[in-house]
Motif scaffolding. Structure first.
Motif, PDB file in Angstrom:
ATOM      1  N   TYR A  96       0.860  -1.180   0.000  1.00  0.00           N
ATOM      2  CA  TYR A  96       0.000   0.000   0.000  1.00  0.00           C
ATOM      3  C   TYR A  96       0.902   1.238   0.000  1.00  0.00           C
ATOM      4  CZ  TYR A  96       0.958   0.210   5.057  1.00  0.00           C
ATOM      5  OH  TYR A  96       1.581   0.267   6.290  1.00  0.00           O
ATOM      6  N   ALA A  97       0.303   2.405  -0.100  1.00  0.00           N
ATOM      7  CA  ALA A  97       1.059   3.649  -0.088  1.00  0.00           C
ATOM      8  C   ALA A  97       0.445   4.618   0.910  1.00  0.00           C
ATOM      9  CB  ALA A  97       1.090   4.274  -1.482  1.00  0.00           C
ATOM     10  N   LEU A 116      -2.882  10.556  -8.130  1.00  0.00           N
ATOM     11  CA  LEU A 116      -2.074  11.549  -7.426  1.00  0.00           C
ATOM     12  C   LEU A 116      -2.297  12.940  -7.996  1.00  0.00           C
ATOM     13  CD1 LEU A 116       1.240   9.478  -7.312  1.00  0.00           C
ATOM     14  CD2 LEU A 116      -0.312   9.885  -5.393  1.00  0.00           C
ATOM     15  N   GLU A 117      -2.062  13.938  -7.141  1.00  0.00           N
ATOM     16  CA  GLU A 117      -2.120  15.335  -7.556  1.00  0.00           C
ATOM     17  C   GLU A 117      -0.712  15.933  -7.512  1.00  0.00           C
ATOM     18  OE1 GLU A 117      -4.603  17.064  -8.685  1.00  0.00           O
ATOM     19  OE2 GLU A 117      -6.256  15.665  -8.334  1.00  0.00           O
ATOM     20  N   ASP A 118      -0.561  17.077  -8.177  1.00  0.00           N
ATOM     21  CA  ASP A 118       0.723  17.761  -8.187  1.00  0.00           C
ATOM     22  C   ASP A 118       1.143  18.111  -6.763  1.00  0.00           C
ATOM     23  OD1 ASP A 118       2.955  18.884  -9.444  1.00  0.00           O
ATOM     24  OD2 ASP A 118       2.061  20.886  -9.404  1.00  0.00           O
ATOM     25  N   GLU A 119       2.422  17.883  -6.431  1.00  0.00           N
ATOM     26  CA  GLU A 119       3.045  18.179  -5.145  1.00  0.00           C
ATOM     27  C   GLU A 119       2.661  17.185  -4.059  1.00  0.00           C
ATOM     28  OE1 GLU A 119       2.662  22.247  -3.973  1.00  0.00           O
ATOM     29  OE2 GLU A 119       3.549  23.003  -5.832  1.00  0.00           O
ATOM     30  N   ASP A 120       1.970  16.094  -4.401  1.00  0.00           N
ATOM     31  CA  ASP A 120       1.733  15.046  -3.413  1.00  0.00           C
ATOM     32  C   ASP A 120       3.062  14.445  -2.958  1.00  0.00           C
ATOM     33  OD1 ASP A 120      -0.962  15.271  -3.386  1.00  0.00           O
ATOM     34  OD2 ASP A 120      -1.398  13.379  -4.408  1.00  0.00           O
ATOM     35  N   VAL A 121       3.090  14.011  -1.695  1.00  0.00           N
ATOM     36  CA  VAL A 121       4.227  13.262  -1.161  1.00  0.00           C
ATOM     37  C   VAL A 121       3.762  11.835  -0.928  1.00  0.00           C
ATOM     38  CG1 VAL A 121       5.858  13.018   0.746  1.00  0.00           C
ATOM     39  CG2 VAL A 121       5.231  15.292  -0.082  1.00  0.00           C
ATOM     40  N   ILE A 122       4.536  10.852  -1.401  1.00  0.00           N
ATOM     41  CA  ILE A 122       4.097   9.475  -1.336  1.00  0.00           C
ATOM     42  C   ILE A 122       5.170   8.588  -0.718  1.00  0.00           C
ATOM     43  CG2 ILE A 122       4.859   9.118  -3.726  1.00  0.00           C
ATOM     44  CD1 ILE A 122       2.641   7.026  -4.007  1.00  0.00           C
ATOM     45  N   GLN A 123       4.724   7.675   0.130  1.00  0.00           N
ATOM     46  CA  GLN A 123       5.606   6.673   0.725  1.00  0.00           C
ATOM     47  C   GLN A 123       5.088   5.288   0.336  1.00  0.00           C
ATOM     48  OE1 GLN A 123       6.222   6.951   4.968  1.00  0.00           O
ATOM     49  NE2 GLN A 123       6.746   4.799   5.138  1.00  0.00           N
TER      50      GLN A 123
END
Length: 299
Positions: free
Chosen positions: A267-268, A288-295
């Protein structure tokens, strides 16, 4: 390949144990090696981040002059400079190296772009050239007080135990600079090179990030090793910006990082405009949207 990356960990661990010798309108410098595989990626990185064309080709020294670009982030303008490749001997003027390094001295952050398949040799060359021109990477100015005097000899004060610098060593170093009257205060554990940097002056201390390109050519296990090394960042050969009107899913993002990452995807966690809560647990189909941070969390 695993042997090479193993060496990265060992060398960086040694660097951590050994004292190195010799922020919002900021600007960043992109440095890369001038020898070896020319398609290292710093011109591509500039083009994708700043939308500025910097010539890309399969031969050495594609970038012959400094190419400027601007990144806009939350209302701030960050200038990005694509510098000409640095070769061995640059600090002595070879390949117009002194002009290139002089540009790097003015930056608030240096990005050194390396080929992940052979990073150590290029990294050492670039670091040596920058160090020889008075640039200290990822280190702080020595906590040493120094003041010349007209008389009274050399007065040394240490506020903590010193393992390397004693009065005789300090006197010998200052004598090399024809300084025979001065006050020196050591406020932390210091080395001879620290004192030389303070006395010599004209040193700049700049944070540095090592960008390893072409990480899609190594295994996921080797990628894990890279992310454990301080100041390292991995990039795929394909660099993708997320734009407000483009539909990019978590799966798309994973594929851009490494082709095997989606196979181990669990998962993220996402922070940003595409989720209601920060962070929010999402699946691979999340947009996702612009400037999202994802792990990314793997199985």
């Amino acid at each position: 390949m695993s042997g090479t990356l193993g060496k990265i960990v060992k060398i960086e661990a040694e660097m951590a144990r050994t004292q190195k010798n010799k922020a919002t309108a900021h600007h960043l410098g992109l440095c890369g090696p001038g020898e070896g595989d020319a398609r290292i990626g710093f011109s591509t990185l500039l083009s994708n981040l700043a939308g500025v064309y910097s010539e890309v080709a399969a031969y050495e020294f594609t970038t012959l002059t400094t190419v400027p670009g601007v990144i806009r982030y939350k209302g701030a303008k960050i200038q990005l400079l694509d510098l000409r490749g640095i070769i061995e001997g640059a600090k002595d003027g070879r390949g117009r190296g002194r002009q290139v390094i002089a540009g790097a001295r003015t930056c608030n952050l240096i990005l050194i772009v390396l080929d992940v398949l052979k990073p150590l040799g290029h990294k050492k060359i670039i670091e040596n050239e920058l160090e020889g021109f008075g640039i200290r990477l990822n280190s702080k100015p020595p906590n040493i007080g120094f003041k010349k005097k007209d008389k009274g000899g050399i007065n040394l004060t240490a506020t903590c135990p010193q393992s390397e610098l004693d009065p005789e060593t300090v006197k010998r170093i200052l004598a090399e600079y024809k300084i025979h009257n001065a006050g020196v205060t050591l406020r932390s554990e210091s080395t001879a090179d620290d004192l030389i940097d303070v006395v010599g002056g004209n040193r700049v201390y700049i944070p540095c990030i090592y960008v390893l390109n072409k990480i899609d050519q190594i295994s996921i296990e080797e990628l894990d090793i890279i992310y454990k090394v301080p100041h390292y960042l991995g990039l795929s050969e394909t660099i993708t910006r997320l734009h407000p009107y483009s539909r990019t899913t978590v799966e798309d993002f994973c594929m851009k990082i490494h082709k095997n990452l989606i196979k181990e995807f669990k998962y993220a966690l996402v922070w940003g405009l595409s989720v209601k809560h920060n962070p929010q647990k999402v699946g691979k189909d999340h947009t996702l949207e612009d400037e999202d941070v994802i792990q990314i969390v793997r199985k």
